[in-house]
Scaffold this motif. Structure first.
Motif, PDB file in Angstrom:
ATOM      1  N   PHE A   3       0.830  -1.197   0.000  1.00 58.07           N
ATOM      2  CA  PHE A   3       0.000   0.000   0.000  1.00 58.07           C
ATOM      3  C   PHE A   3       0.870   1.254   0.000  1.00 58.07           C
ATOM      4  N   GLY A   4       0.339   2.318  -0.561  1.00 58.58           N
ATOM      5  CA  GLY A   4       1.032   3.599  -0.551  1.00 58.58           C
ATOM      6  C   GLY A   4       1.236   4.157  -1.945  1.00 58.58           C
ATOM      7  N   TYR A   5       1.452   5.462  -2.003  1.00 60.62           N
ATOM      8  CA  TYR A   5       1.771   6.068  -3.292  1.00 60.62           C
ATOM      9  C   TYR A   5       3.043   5.447  -3.849  1.00 60.62           C
ATOM     10  N   PRO A  26      -5.569   3.015  -7.297  1.00 60.60           N
ATOM     11  CA  PRO A  26      -4.514   3.861  -6.736  1.00 60.60           C
ATOM     12  C   PRO A  26      -4.069   3.361  -5.373  1.00 60.60           C
ATOM     13  N   LEU A  27      -2.832   3.642  -5.031  1.00 62.72           N
ATOM     14  CA  LEU A  27      -2.235   3.298  -3.745  1.00 62.72           C
ATOM     15  C   LEU A  27      -1.980   1.802  -3.589  1.00 62.72           C
ATOM     16  N   GLN A  28      -2.122   1.053  -4.690  1.00 63.06           N
ATOM     17  CA  GLN A  28      -1.766  -0.362  -4.711  1.00 63.06           C
ATOM     18  C   GLN A  28      -1.042  -0.694  -6.024  1.00 63.06           C
ATOM     19  N   ALA A  29      -0.330   0.277  -6.557  1.00 62.97           N
ATOM     20  CA  ALA A  29       0.245   0.149  -7.896  1.00 62.97           C
ATOM     21  C   ALA A  29       1.173  -1.047  -8.027  1.00 62.97           C
ATOM     22  N   ALA A  30       1.999  -1.294  -7.018  1.00 59.11           N
ATOM     23  CA  ALA A  30       2.956  -2.404  -7.110  1.00 59.11           C
ATOM     24  C   ALA A  30       2.222  -3.736  -7.230  1.00 59.11           C
ATOM     25  N   TYR A  31       1.225  -3.936  -6.394  1.00 59.25           N
ATOM     26  CA  TYR A  31       0.463  -5.183  -6.419  1.00 59.25           C
ATOM     27  C   TYR A  31      -0.318  -5.332  -7.717  1.00 59.25           C
ATOM     28  N   ILE A  32      -1.018  -4.268  -8.111  1.00 63.49           N
ATOM     29  CA  ILE A  32      -1.829  -4.316  -9.331  1.00 63.49           C
ATOM     30  C   ILE A  32      -0.939  -4.596 -10.534  1.00 63.49           C
ATOM     31  N   MET A  33       0.203  -3.927 -10.607  1.00 65.45           N
ATOM     32  CA  MET A  33       1.154  -4.177 -11.685  1.00 65.45           C
ATOM     33  C   MET A  33       1.549  -5.643 -11.724  1.00 65.45           C
ATOM     34  N   GLY A  65       6.948   9.830   3.638  1.00 67.82           N
ATOM     35  CA  GLY A  65       5.937  10.313   2.715  1.00 67.82           C
ATOM     36  C   GLY A  65       4.561  10.273   3.347  1.00 67.82           C
ATOM     37  N   ASP A  66       3.555   9.968   2.545  1.00 66.00           N
ATOM     38  CA  ASP A  66       2.169  10.016   3.016  1.00 66.00           C
ATOM     39  C   ASP A  66       1.767   8.664   3.613  1.00 66.00           C
ATOM     40  N   THR A  67       2.149   8.451   4.847  1.00 66.18           N
ATOM     41  CA  THR A  67       1.802   7.197   5.510  1.00 66.18           C
ATOM     42  C   THR A  67       0.300   7.104   5.772  1.00 66.18           C
ATOM     43  N   SER A  68      -0.340   8.224   5.970  1.00 67.00           N
ATOM     44  CA  SER A  68      -1.782   8.233   6.236  1.00 67.00           C
ATOM     45  C   SER A  68      -2.555   7.688   5.034  1.00 67.00           C
ATOM     46  N   ALA A  69      -2.173   8.102   3.834  1.00 63.72           N
ATOM     47  CA  ALA A  69      -2.854   7.615   2.634  1.00 63.72           C
ATOM     48  C   ALA A  69      -2.689   6.113   2.489  1.00 63.72           C
ATOM     49  N   ALA A  70      -1.480   5.614   2.782  1.00 62.60           N
ATOM     50  CA  ALA A  70      -1.219   4.181   2.672  1.00 62.60           C
ATOM     51  C   ALA A  70      -2.081   3.394   3.655  1.00 62.60           C
TER      52      ALA A  70
END
Length: 287
Positions: free
Chosen positions: A99-101, A154-161, A210-215
């Motif tokens: 999770f995360g940007y 969004p915020l799961q780009a690595a997994y989705i990729m 970075g934006d830990t809250s968004a993650a």
């Protein structure tokens, strides 16, 4: 021919068998009369599952193996073929979340996703498929993609990729087995689960800066989905039944996952740019 007739009596090797859909597939394979090889890095989890299956009268062995290690996976394949015989079903299931940007994602977390979710599938294929092709008995390879393999989030780009990659890899592999002349007895199928109960969200990587809250907000949203997720054993039964019908795409929730596939096709056909949705709960038909 039903799933029991097709798979019963054979050997099933399942990576990531310690929890989630991997454990569900192992339990159902055992119910069908298969000898299950439970593969995971969590020794305690697969030992407990081994004992559970044996107590029910099934044949099961546990093998601690890190799918990121190509040599270890090759050694596993050689050992299974030597000690248990031909593998009827290989399930490349081991996977991790993140999770995360994307720009906040630690390099080591990115590498972990790629190494487990993509390289782990490749290592399984490279180690087991030559054995399967060299034999003359029917064999199946299932690679675990996901509803995430046909969606964008969004915020799961690595997994989705990674799940898009596994789906494309599996589609290509399906053609390569045909091109090499082995499609008469080696069957390659892609598994696309929807929401299935597991601990993947709890154990997912996050961000250190970075934006830990968004993650963590995205993690919470996925945990909300888990509350209504499908039981792994029920999901496994659906997958086995669809495989026995000869389908290529094995979908745990046909309507739910199917809507994501339809939406993906629509977006690609219309050349529409991805749209950001503000709803906290992920709806694949809205992605």
């Amino acid at each position: 021919m039903n799933a029991r007739q097709l798979f019963g009596g054979g050997v099933a090797v399942i990576t990531g068998a310690g929890a989630g859909i991997g454990a569900g597939l192992a339990r159902h394979a055992s119910r069908l009369g298969m000898t299950t090889v439970l593969v995971d890095v969590d020794a305690a989890a697969i030992a407990a599952l081994r004992d559970e299956l044996r107590a029910a009268g099934a044949s099961a062995v546990d093998k601690v193996c890190d799918v990121r290690d190509a040599e270890a996976v090759q050694a596993l394949a050689d050992e299974v073929y030597r000690d248990l015989g031909p593998v009827r079903l290989l399930v490349n299931n081991a996977g991790v979340e993140q999770f995360g940007y994307l720009w906040d994602t630690p390099v080591e977390n990115w590498r972990r996703v790629v190494d487990v979710n993509i390289n782990g599938v490749f290592h399984g294929i490279r180690a087991f498929l030559p054995h399967m092709m060299a034999g003359d008995t029917p064999a199946w390879v299932w690679n675990l993609s996901s509803i995430g393999g046909v969606a964008v989030v969004p915020l799961q780009a690595a997994y989705i990729m990674s799940k898009h990659a596994v789906l494309a890899l599996t589609e290509c592999l399906h053609l390569e087995v045909q091109a090499a002349g082995h499609a008469d007895h080696v069957h390659v199928q892609a598994v696309l689960p929807g929401a299935v109960v597991s601990n993947i969200f709890e154990s997912a990587g996050g961000v250190d800066g970075g934006d830990t809250s968004a993650a963590e907000t995205q993690r919470a949203a996925m945990l909300d989905i888990k509350a209504g997720a499908m039981d792994p054993l029920v999901a496994a039964e659906v997958v086995f039944d669809q495989a026995a019908q000869g389908r290529f795409y094995l979908i745990t929730q046909p309507d739910y996952v199917g809507s994501a596939m339809t939406e993906r096709a629509r977006v690609l056909t219309t050349h529409e740019a991805p749209r950001l949705r503000t709803e906290r709960r992920f709806d694949p038909a809205q992605s």
